[in-house]
Design a protein around this motif. Sequence first.
Motif, PDB file in Angstrom:
ATOM      1  N   LEU A  56      65.365 -73.712  20.695  1.00 24.97           N
ATOM      2  CA  LEU A  56      65.081 -72.306  20.973  1.00 24.97           C
ATOM      3  C   LEU A  56      64.303 -72.166  22.280  1.00 24.97           C
ATOM      4  O   LEU A  56      63.296 -72.840  22.491  1.00 24.97           O
ATOM      5  CB  LEU A  56      64.279 -71.707  19.822  1.00 24.97           C
ATOM      6  N   VAL A  57      64.768 -71.269  23.144  1.00 23.76           N
ATOM      7  CA  VAL A  57      64.112 -70.994  24.428  1.00 23.76           C
ATOM      8  C   VAL A  57      63.831 -69.490  24.494  1.00 23.76           C
ATOM      9  O   VAL A  57      64.758 -68.679  24.385  1.00 23.76           O
ATOM     10  CB  VAL A  57      64.998 -71.405  25.617  1.00 23.76           C
ATOM     11  N   ARG A  58      62.575 -69.119  24.656  1.00 27.45           N
ATOM     12  CA  ARG A  58      62.199 -67.709  24.761  1.00 27.45           C
ATOM     13  C   ARG A  58      61.808 -67.397  26.206  1.00 27.45           C
ATOM     14  O   ARG A  58      61.005 -68.114  26.801  1.00 27.45           O
ATOM     15  CB  ARG A  58      61.025 -67.391  23.825  1.00 27.45           C
ATOM     16  N   VAL A  59      62.356 -66.340  26.749  1.00 27.77           N
ATOM     17  CA  VAL A  59      62.044 -65.925  28.118  1.00 27.77           C
ATOM     18  C   VAL A  59      61.811 -64.418  28.140  1.00 27.77           C
ATOM     19  O   VAL A  59      62.209 -63.700  27.224  1.00 27.77           O
ATOM     20  CB  VAL A  59      63.179 -66.287  29.098  1.00 27.77           C
ATOM     21  N   LYS A  60      61.182 -63.946  29.210  1.00 28.49           N
ATOM     22  CA  LYS A  60      60.895 -62.513  29.322  1.00 28.49           C
ATOM     23  C   LYS A  60      61.956 -61.776  30.116  1.00 28.49           C
ATOM     24  O   LYS A  60      62.425 -60.706  29.715  1.00 28.49           O
ATOM     25  CB  LYS A  60      59.523 -62.307  29.964  1.00 28.49           C
ATOM     26  N   ALA A  78      67.946 -70.488  32.567  1.00 26.74           N
ATOM     27  CA  ALA A  78      67.859 -71.440  31.459  1.00 26.74           C
ATOM     28  C   ALA A  78      69.237 -71.765  30.905  1.00 26.74           C
ATOM     29  O   ALA A  78      69.543 -72.919  30.570  1.00 26.74           O
ATOM     30  CB  ALA A  78      66.967 -70.869  30.355  1.00 26.74           C
ATOM     31  N   GLY A  79      70.090 -70.744  30.836  1.00 32.52           N
ATOM     32  CA  GLY A  79      71.447 -70.966  30.337  1.00 32.52           C
ATOM     33  C   GLY A  79      72.242 -71.897  31.234  1.00 32.52           C
ATOM     34  O   GLY A  79      72.926 -72.807  30.754  1.00 32.52           O
ATOM     35  N   GLU A  80      72.167 -71.672  32.534  1.00 31.68           N
ATOM     36  CA  GLU A  80      72.877 -72.533  33.483  1.00 31.68           C
ATOM     37  C   GLU A  80      72.432 -73.987  33.358  1.00 31.68           C
ATOM     38  O   GLU A  80      73.251 -74.912  33.334  1.00 31.68           O
ATOM     39  CB  GLU A  80      72.633 -72.057  34.913  1.00 31.68           C
ATOM     40  N   VAL A 113      74.514 -80.823  25.378  1.00 31.63           N
ATOM     41  CA  VAL A 113      74.624 -79.875  24.274  1.00 31.63           C
ATOM     42  C   VAL A 113      76.076 -79.451  24.091  1.00 31.63           C
ATOM     43  O   VAL A 113      76.908 -79.591  25.002  1.00 31.63           O
ATOM     44  CB  VAL A 113      73.741 -78.633  24.510  1.00 31.63           C
ATOM     45  N   GLY A 114      76.363 -78.923  22.921  1.00 30.53           N
ATOM     46  CA  GLY A 114      77.727 -78.470  22.650  1.00 30.53           C
ATOM     47  C   GLY A 114      77.948 -77.015  23.006  1.00 30.53           C
ATOM     48  O   GLY A 114      79.033 -76.623  23.431  1.00 30.53           O
ATOM     49  N   ALA A 115      76.900 -76.201  22.800  1.00 30.53           N
ATOM     50  CA  ALA A 115      77.023 -74.768  23.069  1.00 30.53           C
ATOM     51  C   ALA A 115      75.676 -74.201  23.471  1.00 30.53           C
ATOM     52  O   ALA A 115      74.625 -74.711  23.087  1.00 30.53           O
ATOM     53  CB  ALA A 115      77.562 -74.044  21.838  1.00 30.53           C
ATOM     54  N   VAL A 116      75.735 -73.119  24.243  1.00 30.73           N
ATOM     55  CA  VAL A 116      74.541 -72.397  24.652  1.00 30.73           C
ATOM     56  C   VAL A 116      74.765 -70.922  24.327  1.00 30.73           C
ATOM     57  O   VAL A 116      75.740 -70.312  24.783  1.00 30.73           O
ATOM     58  CB  VAL A 116      74.251 -72.564  26.154  1.00 30.73           C
TER      59      VAL A 116
END
Length: 268
Positions: free
Chosen positions: A111-115, A123-125, A133-136
């Motif tokens: 889990l990644v939390r951003v504002k 973060a996704g890139e 990882v398999g999916a984002v």
Amino acid sequence: MRPDRDIDALRERLKMLEADGHPVDSARFDLGHEAADRHLGGLAVHALHEVHAATTPDATATLGFALGLARRAAPDKALVWGVQAMAGLETGHIHGPGLRELGLDPDRVVLVRVKETKDLLAAGEEALACGAVGAVLLTAWGEAKAMSLTASRRLSLAAAQGRATAVLVRLAAPPQPSAAESRWRVKAAPSRALEAEAPGHPTFEVELLRHRLGAQPKSWIMEWNRERGVFQNGGQERLELPAVSGGVVSVPADRSIAAGGGAVRRFG
């Protein structure tokens, strides 16, 4: 048409795909839903797919559908879930037992939390391109200049580079130009009780808005079967029901992803 012209047309099509940020990739996954799979012919694994909530109250159901997409694309690999702060406030905290109810292993979810939207995209890139990882899954809230056509192309290229699936969930935002291979709109739908009046499968009214490879817009009622990890038809009689918005029965979830026990969030 002559064979040589067919080949020339194919070459031009391939060039267009490559120029638009979509490297040719034959890896596909299906949904498990017979009618939808027949219509789509599969979805690209190493690509970007975009999911919109029909209305704000449909946000939780939309996330349930998006998680199902991610699991279908990469059932045995880690999932990185990026959540924009406002989206988290509107939809509630991610709850470990709720993930298990959908057939997902919380230990495989990062889990990644951003504002800000720009931080979510960055973060996704990075997660997509890392190859681990398999999916984002990215959950974004509202309209933002950062959520541009260029940004979607960067996500698509990162997915191809890292051999991963990108699922971008847009909440409280209308569709706009995007490099996503597919675009969906999701509403919550009433579920059917199981035996002994047990709660039914999470149920969604799903509309395909756009498909880059030519599948025409179409809608289905889909149930998520967590035991089998597939979307399935809710029954022919359900397909004849009018569109239903809302109908989400949610138990408040106020624990972190690592918490055990407690309430379980249900979709549909």
